[in-house]
Design a protein around this motif. Structure first.
Motif, short mmCIF file in Angstrom:
data_model
loop_
_atom_site.label_atom_id
_atom_site.label_comp_id
_atom_site.label_asym_id
_atom_site.label_seq_id
_atom_site.Cartn_x
_atom_site.Cartn_y
_atom_site.Cartn_z
N GLN A 1 45.09 55.06 42.33
CA GLN A 1 46.32 54.32 42.04
C GLN A 1 46.23 52.91 42.61
O GLN A 1 46.62 51.94 41.94
CB GLN A 1 47.53 55.01 42.65
CG GLN A 1 47.97 56.26 41.94
CD GLN A 1 49.17 56.88 42.64
OE1 GLN A 1 49.16 57.04 43.86
NE2 GLN A 1 50.18 57.22 41.88
N ILE A 2 45.73 52.79 43.82
CA ILE A 2 45.61 51.48 44.47
C ILE A 2 44.68 50.58 43.68
O ILE A 2 44.98 49.40 43.44
CB ILE A 2 45.12 51.63 45.94
CG1 ILE A 2 46.13 52.41 46.77
CG2 ILE A 2 44.83 50.27 46.55
CD1 ILE A 2 47.49 51.79 46.87
N MET A 3 43.55 51.12 43.24
CA MET A 3 42.59 50.32 42.48
C MET A 3 43.22 49.84 41.16
O MET A 3 43.04 48.67 40.78
CB MET A 3 41.31 51.12 42.20
CG MET A 3 40.46 51.34 43.43
SD MET A 3 39.99 49.82 44.28
CE MET A 3 38.96 49.04 43.06
N LYS B 1 43.96 45.84 40.17
CA LYS B 1 43.53 45.18 38.93
C LYS B 1 44.70 44.48 38.26
O LYS B 1 44.59 43.34 37.81
CB LYS B 1 42.89 46.19 37.98
CG LYS B 1 41.56 46.72 38.45
CD LYS B 1 41.07 47.82 37.54
CE LYS B 1 39.85 48.51 38.14
NZ LYS B 1 39.46 49.71 37.39
N THR B 2 45.84 45.17 38.22
CA THR B 2 47.04 44.60 37.62
C THR B 2 47.49 43.36 38.40
O THR B 2 47.85 42.34 37.80
CB THR B 2 48.17 45.64 37.58
OG1 THR B 2 47.70 46.81 36.90
CG2 THR B 2 49.40 45.11 36.89
N ARG C 1 45.19 40.39 37.71
CA ARG C 1 45.45 39.80 36.40
C ARG C 1 46.72 38.95 36.41
O ARG C 1 46.80 37.92 35.77
CB ARG C 1 45.56 40.89 35.34
CG ARG C 1 44.25 41.52 34.99
CD ARG C 1 44.38 42.51 33.85
NE ARG C 1 43.18 43.31 33.76
CZ ARG C 1 43.13 44.63 33.94
NH1 ARG C 1 44.22 45.31 34.17
NH2 ARG C 1 41.99 45.28 33.86
N ALA C 2 47.72 39.44 37.16
CA ALA C 2 49.00 38.74 37.23
C ALA C 2 48.99 37.63 38.28
O ALA C 2 49.97 36.90 38.41
CB ALA C 2 50.11 39.74 37.55
N LYS C 3 47.89 37.51 39.03
CA LYS C 3 47.77 36.54 40.11
C LYS C 3 48.90 36.68 41.14
O LYS C 3 49.43 35.70 41.65
CB LYS C 3 47.70 35.12 39.56
CG LYS C 3 46.50 34.88 38.67
CD LYS C 3 46.40 33.45 38.23
CE LYS C 3 45.31 33.12 37.29
NZ LYS C 3 44.20 33.89 37.04
N ASP C 4 49.23 37.94 41.43
CA ASP C 4 50.28 38.28 42.40
C ASP C 4 49.61 38.44 43.77
O ASP C 4 49.14 39.51 44.13
CB ASP C 4 50.98 39.56 41.99
CG ASP C 4 52.17 39.91 42.86
OD1 ASP C 4 52.35 39.24 43.91
OD2 ASP C 4 52.91 40.84 42.51
N THR C 5 49.57 37.36 44.54
CA THR C 5 48.83 37.36 45.80
C THR C 5 49.46 38.26 46.86
O THR C 5 48.74 38.89 47.63
CB THR C 5 48.71 35.94 46.37
OG1 THR C 5 50.01 35.38 46.51
CG2 THR C 5 47.87 35.06 45.47
N ILE C 6 50.78 38.34 46.88
CA ILE C 6 51.44 39.17 47.89
C ILE C 6 51.15 40.65 47.64
O ILE C 6 50.79 41.39 48.56
CB ILE C 6 52.95 38.89 47.93
CG1 ILE C 6 53.17 37.48 48.48
CG2 ILE C 6 53.68 39.91 48.79
CD1 ILE C 6 54.59 37.01 48.48
N LEU D 1 48.67 41.84 45.96
CA LEU D 1 47.23 42.04 46.14
C LEU D 1 46.89 42.18 47.62
O LEU D 1 46.09 43.05 48.01
CB LEU D 1 46.47 40.86 45.53
CG LEU D 1 44.97 41.02 45.37
CD1 LEU D 1 44.64 42.27 44.57
CD2 LEU D 1 44.38 39.80 44.70
N GLU D 2 47.52 41.38 48.46
CA GLU D 2 47.29 41.47 49.91
C GLU D 2 47.73 42.82 50.45
O GLU D 2 47.02 43.45 51.25
CB GLU D 2 48.04 40.34 50.61
CG GLU D 2 47.69 40.18 52.07
CD GLU D 2 48.39 38.98 52.69
OE1 GLU D 2 48.66 39.05 53.91
OE2 GLU D 2 48.67 38.01 51.98
N ALA D 3 48.89 43.31 50.00
CA ALA D 3 49.39 44.61 50.45
C ALA D 3 48.47 45.73 49.97
O ALA D 3 48.16 46.66 50.73
CB ALA D 3 50.81 44.83 49.95
#
Length: 149
Positions: A6-8, A12-13, A16-21, A23-25
């Motif tokens: 699920q995390i992986m 990826k999502t 693609r969305a360039k959601d840095t927060i 992605l960091e979590a």
């Protein structure tokens, strides 16, 4: 589907969305999972209970950090922590309300016949086992103290 998978997928999502927060979590969760797996010295998956405890620990540390940043008037640092909490909590089981937790603890106290603060340890152990993952330990402890005094 395991938490790792699920995390992986979520990573990826987020990429693609360039959601840095987010992605960091998600990277923090993945890191903690890998550390937990290597701590045991095996490549086996960690148990679901261990995953929940791991996620709760991540949420707890971020809540504490956000509280400290807020006290120091550093909202620029507190907001990302709070946003990461929301991302991590998506992977936790639904949390019970205080009233629901209180009902479960009252039932445990009635079943065990516990009275007084001396039996807090016994009640806490049973409550933590029964509520595992659906309530924070601090909430459980506060309610147990309230009901036993």
């Amino acid at each position: 589907m395991s938490l790792s998978v699920q995390i992986m997928d979520e990573m990826k999502t987020a990429m693609r969305a360039k959601d840095t927060i987010a992605l960091e979590a998600l990277r923090a969760i993945k890191s903690e999972i890998l550390l937990a797996q290597t701590a045991t010295g095996s490549k086996e998956e960690i148990t679901e209970d261990d995953e929940v405890k791991l996620l709760q620990r991540l949420v707890k540390t971020r809540k504490e950090s956000a509280r400290i940043f807020t006290e120091q008037n550093r909202l620029d640092l507190a907001e990302p922590e709070l946003a990461q909490i929301a991302v991590i909590e998506k992977f936790l089981p639904a949390q019970l309300s205080e009233a629901e937790v209180e009902a479960v603890i009252a039932k445990i106290i009635a079943e065990t016949g516990a009275s007084g603060i001396a039996s807090m340890g016994k009640v806490m152990g049973l409550a933590a086992a029964q509520l595992g993952g659906t309530a924070e330990g601090k909430t459980i402890s506060t309610i147990v103290k309230k009901l036993l005094t």
